[in-house]
Design an enzyme around this catalytic site. Sequence first.
Site, PDB file in Angstrom:
ATOM      1  N   CYS A 187      36.844 -37.055 -10.608  1.00 43.13           N
ATOM      2  CA  CYS A 187      38.075 -37.482 -11.739  1.00 43.13           C
ATOM      3  C   CYS A 187      38.814 -38.426 -10.889  1.00 43.13           C
ATOM      4  CB  CYS A 187      38.937 -36.289 -12.132  1.00 43.13           C
ATOM      5  SG  CYS A 187      37.869 -35.085 -12.724  1.00 43.13           S
ATOM      6  N   HIS A 201      45.155 -38.498 -14.282  1.00 46.59           N
ATOM      7  CA  HIS A 201      43.925 -38.180 -15.085  1.00 46.59           C
ATOM      8  C   HIS A 201      44.232 -36.962 -15.956  1.00 46.59           C
ATOM      9  CE1 HIS A 201      40.446 -36.272 -15.570  1.00 46.59           C
ATOM     10  NE2 HIS A 201      40.558 -35.278 -14.714  1.00 46.59           N
ATOM     11  N   ASN A 206      38.856 -34.316 -21.609  1.00 45.82           N
ATOM     12  CA  ASN A 206      38.966 -34.676 -20.057  1.00 45.82           C
ATOM     13  C   ASN A 206      37.574 -35.496 -20.118  1.00 45.82           C
ATOM     14  OD1 ASN A 206      38.483 -34.563 -17.371  1.00 45.82           O
ATOM     15  ND2 ASN A 206      39.467 -32.795 -17.042  1.00 45.82           N
TER      16      ASN A 206
HETATM   17  O1  UT7 Z   1      39.396 -32.650 -14.556  1.00 47.65           O
HETATM   18  C1  UT7 Z   1      38.885 -31.786 -13.546  1.00 47.65           C
HETATM   19  C2  UT7 Z   1      39.771 -31.056 -13.115  1.00 47.65           C
HETATM   20  N1  UT7 Z   1      39.780 -29.558 -13.753  1.00 47.65           N
HETATM   21  C3  UT7 Z   1      41.203 -29.272 -14.278  1.00 47.65           C
HETATM   22  O2  UT7 Z   1      42.038 -29.796 -13.824  1.00 47.65           O
HETATM   23  C4  UT7 Z   1      41.006 -27.645 -14.781  1.00 47.65           C
HETATM   24  C5  UT7 Z   1      42.290 -27.127 -14.478  1.00 47.65           C
HETATM   25  N2  UT7 Z   1      42.352 -25.695 -14.933  1.00 47.65           N
HETATM   26  C6  UT7 Z   1      42.591 -25.619 -16.275  1.00 47.65           C
HETATM   27  O3  UT7 Z   1      42.688 -26.669 -17.256  1.00 47.65           O
HETATM   28  C7  UT7 Z   1      42.659 -24.127 -16.857  1.00 47.65           C
HETATM   29  O4  UT7 Z   1      42.778 -23.375 -15.773  1.00 47.65           O
HETATM   30  C8  UT7 Z   1      41.685 -23.761 -18.032  1.00 47.65           C
HETATM   31  C9  UT7 Z   1      41.783 -24.655 -18.999  1.00 47.65           C
HETATM   32  C10 UT7 Z   1      40.286 -24.144 -17.381  1.00 47.65           C
HETATM   33  C11 UT7 Z   1      41.848 -22.330 -18.185  1.00 47.65           C
HETATM   34  O5  UT7 Z   1      43.040 -22.283 -18.890  1.00 47.65           O
HETATM   35  P1  UT7 Z   1      43.750 -20.916 -17.893  1.00 47.65           P
HETATM   36  O6  UT7 Z   1      45.118 -20.800 -18.838  1.00 47.65           O
HETATM   37  O7  UT7 Z   1      43.922 -21.057 -16.457  1.00 47.65           O
HETATM   38  O8  UT7 Z   1      42.963 -19.496 -18.463  1.00 47.65           O
HETATM   39  P2  UT7 Z   1      42.325 -18.415 -17.730  1.00 47.65           P
HETATM   40  O9  UT7 Z   1      41.009 -19.077 -16.776  1.00 47.65           O
HETATM   41  O10 UT7 Z   1      43.353 -17.865 -16.884  1.00 47.65           O
HETATM   42  O11 UT7 Z   1      41.561 -17.422 -18.949  1.00 47.65           O
HETATM   43  C12 UT7 Z   1      42.519 -16.819 -19.410  1.00 47.65           C
HETATM   44  C13 UT7 Z   1      42.121 -15.995 -20.463  1.00 47.65           C
HETATM   45  C14 UT7 Z   1      40.814 -15.219 -20.000  1.00 47.65           C
HETATM   46  O12 UT7 Z   1      40.637 -13.965 -20.919  1.00 47.65           O
HETATM   47  P3  UT7 Z   1      41.397 -12.529 -20.057  1.00 47.65           P
HETATM   48  O13 UT7 Z   1      40.494 -12.245 -18.975  1.00 47.65           O
HETATM   49  O14 UT7 Z   1      42.762 -12.872 -19.966  1.00 47.65           O
HETATM   50  O15 UT7 Z   1      41.111 -11.588 -21.119  1.00 47.65           O
HETATM   51  C15 UT7 Z   1      39.660 -16.186 -20.333  1.00 47.65           C
HETATM   52  O16 UT7 Z   1      38.602 -15.439 -20.480  1.00 47.65           O
HETATM   53  O17 UT7 Z   1      41.503 -16.882 -21.493  1.00 47.65           O
HETATM   54  C16 UT7 Z   1      40.006 -16.518 -21.629  1.00 47.65           C
HETATM   55  N3  UT7 Z   1      39.455 -17.974 -21.925  1.00 47.65           N
HETATM   56  C17 UT7 Z   1      39.378 -18.381 -23.317  1.00 47.65           C
HETATM   57  N4  UT7 Z   1      39.625 -17.837 -24.509  1.00 47.65           N
HETATM   58  C18 UT7 Z   1      39.575 -18.420 -25.498  1.00 47.65           C
HETATM   59  C19 UT7 Z   1      38.844 -18.816 -21.038  1.00 47.65           C
HETATM   60  N5  UT7 Z   1      38.457 -20.011 -21.829  1.00 47.65           N
HETATM   61  C20 UT7 Z   1      38.573 -19.378 -23.089  1.00 47.65           C
HETATM   62  C21 UT7 Z   1      38.334 -20.300 -24.265  1.00 47.65           C
HETATM   63  N6  UT7 Z   1      38.915 -19.657 -25.495  1.00 47.65           N
HETATM   64  N7  UT7 Z   1      37.883 -21.474 -24.322  1.00 47.65           N
END
Ligand code: UT7
Length: 325
Positions: A126, A251, A281
């Site tokens: 990225c 980015h 993204n």
């Molecule tokens: O370009 C490359 C660089 N990459 C990035 O910059 C990515 C950086 N990270 C992020 O953007 C975020 O961490 C994500 C968008 C990937 C995830 O968001 P988050 O707020 O960090 O969510 P999380 O991984 O902490 O998950 C929270 C909850 C979980 O459920 P529980 O365990 O709390 O019950 C996940 O299973 O959200 C759940 N979850 C979803 N729910 C609905 C994860 N993905 C989804 C989804 N829809 N798509």
Amino acid sequence: MTPTPTPLRVPAVTAGSRVLAFGDYRPARVLTNLDIEKMVETDDEWIRSRVGIQERRIAGDDEGIVELAVQAGGKALAASGLTTDDIDLVILATCSAESPMPNHAAQVAHKLGIQAPGAYDLNAACAGFCYALAAADAAIRTGQARNVLVVGSEKMSQWLDWTDRATCIIFADGAGAAIVGPAEAPGVGPVVWGSDGAQYDKIIIDDRHSFIRQEGQAVFRWATTAIAPVALQACERAGISPDELAAVVPHQANLRIVRAIARAVKATNAVVAEDIVHSGNTSGASIPLALSRMIERGDVPSGAPALLIGFGAGLAYAAQVIQIP
Ligand code: UT7
């Protein structure tokens, strides 16, 4: 007696380089959050509030990273006023190529009708576009190239596990390009770049049979703490204070990350790129894609400084200030 080495002749240096024009390409197919709701257990509200994406573009079966790059590169070339004869180097930033060999930059050049340029692919994920722009700037300033086509082109969709809701909602396809040429008054500032290979596994495709996986929270923490200082350093090295910036183009990783970086940079007079909302993204394509569209909409004035901030897998990062063409 050792002979005195004959100093080798090198080209005359040029004061600086500048971006002459941008171009972008978004594939026709729109994939909305509602479409994704039908594929994995997720919902529009979660995606909008956690990532900021409403819809993204997905390339057709007949569109690989070369075809995407040709579209964006062709537009940038037309907007620059140069011809194919003026381009002698093509750098393609990508981390989602269909295959590692041959390089794709040469095919992009061939399809655009650019004759026998230097051509190579560059992978800094990225952060790739910012690395490629720095390479183009260096090639021009050291007299190794006159004008350079720099493209970020990604078909992330072909490396996605469409049953993994943590990744398939985020990544998308697209391309953005810039034509970079010589300038007496430098319009591309010094790059501030770096990497942290200890965190190589935070965003990764393990092997040819694997898909992208990432530790979202770890990447989120890193992006919202480590990257703003890099961006501020790029401003300082270019001699531009954040309040002089007309645009901040991080980015397009996640809208919350974009806004956190913009807040920390305190560019009070700048328009902040939020292209992720409609483009998703697109990794190494996201910065030129976003800025190209800001210019097209007339959001940012020609000649004003814009801060570009790339970061992602590697982990790798790079930032520089440029003058908007
Ligand atoms: O370009 C490359 C660089 N990459 C990035 O910059 C990515 C950086 N990270 C992020 O953007 C975020 O961490 C994500 C968008 C990937 C995830 O968001 P988050 O707020 O960090 O969510 P999380 O991984 O902490 O998950 C929270 C909850 C979980 O459920 P529980 O365990 O709390 O019950 C996940 O299973 O959200 C759940 N979850 C979803 N729910 C609905 C994860 N993905 C989804 C989804 N829809 N798509």
